[in-house]
Design an enzyme around this catalytic site. Structure first.
Site, short mmCIF file in Angstrom:
data_model
loop_
_atom_site.label_atom_id
_atom_site.label_comp_id
_atom_site.label_asym_id
_atom_site.label_seq_id
_atom_site.Cartn_x
_atom_site.Cartn_y
_atom_site.Cartn_z
CG ASP A 6 -1.93 -1.16 1.17
OD1 ASP A 6 -2.24 -1.41 0.15
OD2 ASP A 6 -2.33 -1.45 2.48
N1 URA Z 1 -1.03 -5.85 3.71
C1 URA Z 1 -1.76 -4.80 3.72
O1 URA Z 1 -2.76 -4.53 4.37
N2 URA Z 1 -0.98 -3.52 3.22
C2 URA Z 1 0.07 -3.94 2.94
O2 URA Z 1 0.79 -3.03 1.94
C3 URA Z 1 0.76 -5.24 2.59
C4 URA Z 1 0.01 -6.37 3.21
#
Ligand code: URA
Length: 236
Positions: A103
């Site tokens: 993310d």
């Molecule tokens: N899980 C998440 O919620 N976000 C990420 O970036 C990676 C794994």
């Protein structure tokens, strides 16, 4: 066999027009002979190509590890946002893609490659490739929460999450190792135990560990040994 200008551009020697210029100026040799024809066919395996006397290392498949910083999106291009590919300065990013996604507000280890086949195998849940995350949570986690996370939780998808490993480090942060990569998976797992992620960092991906000396925003090519270990992660 591929065209000389393509080999040079793929190897990161310059853009297609830059390498044509190098060829025109006689800066390129093939097996010791100056070659002034961009369309000349050369063998990636058998021919020795040099730029100003330096061997051009050509690898059909290229692999990079990036310490993704927060604020950058896991995409190959975007009209507004900075992408992880924008961080691979000086690299020929043609056909290079991130393996899975982090993310925008997540940092840590991200693998990028043009080896679509290996990427696909690394991401398939049936290959059980571990991804370990450091998770700072809003509230402390109880032993019961850790057990629930380990057993698999309902995050609103068709199936609960696969079993994971969950433990706390000395600072009270969660170390969560999962083998899937569902959308916002870690955040949704923490929501399922009535908590919230404040900070998320990926520490490892299969046998790859985020090196301590690779700062956020920095990247480096994988060593031959690291590439081999990744292949072993999905062998058999
Ligand atoms: N899980 C998440 O919620 N976000 C990420 O970036 C990676 C794994």
């Amino acid at each position: 066999m591929i065209r000389l200008d393509k080999l040079l551009a793929d190897a990161g020697a310059g853009s297609r027009s830059q390498v044509k210029e190098y060829i025109r100026k006689g800066r390129i040799t093939v097996n010791g002979q100056v070659c002034k024809k961009p369309e000349q066919k050369v063998s990636e395996e058998g021919d020795l190509v040099c730029l100003d006397g330096q061997t051009v290392e050509y690898a059909r498949c290229r692999y990079y590890m990036l310490h993704k910083p927060r604020g950058v999106i896991t995409a190959t291009e975007d009209p507004r946002e900075k992408t992880v590919l924008d961080l691979l300065k000086g690299v020929n990013t043609a056909h290079i893609s991130p393996v899975g996604r982090l993310d925008k507000d997540t940092e840590g280890l991200l693998l990028l490659t043009n080896d679509g086949e290996l990427a696909h195998r690394l991401l398939a849940p049936r290959n059980h490739v571990d991804k370990c995350y450091l998770v700072r949570t809003e509230k402390p986690l109880s032993p019961a929460d850790l057990r629930t996370l380990e057993e698999g939780v309902d995050i609103g998808d068709e199936k609960p999450t696969m079993p994971s490993r969950a433990c706390l480090n000395e600072a009270g942060d969660l170390l969560l190792t999962i083998q899937e990569g569902r959308y916002h998976q870690v955040k949704r797992m923490l929501q399922a135990v009535d908590n919230r992620v404040l900070y998320l960092k990926r520490l490892s991906f299969g046998s790859l560990r985020l090196p301590e000396d690779l700062k956020a925003g920095e990247f480096r090519p994988l060593t031959a040994k690291e590439q081999e270990s990744l292949r072993n992660d999905v062998a058999g």
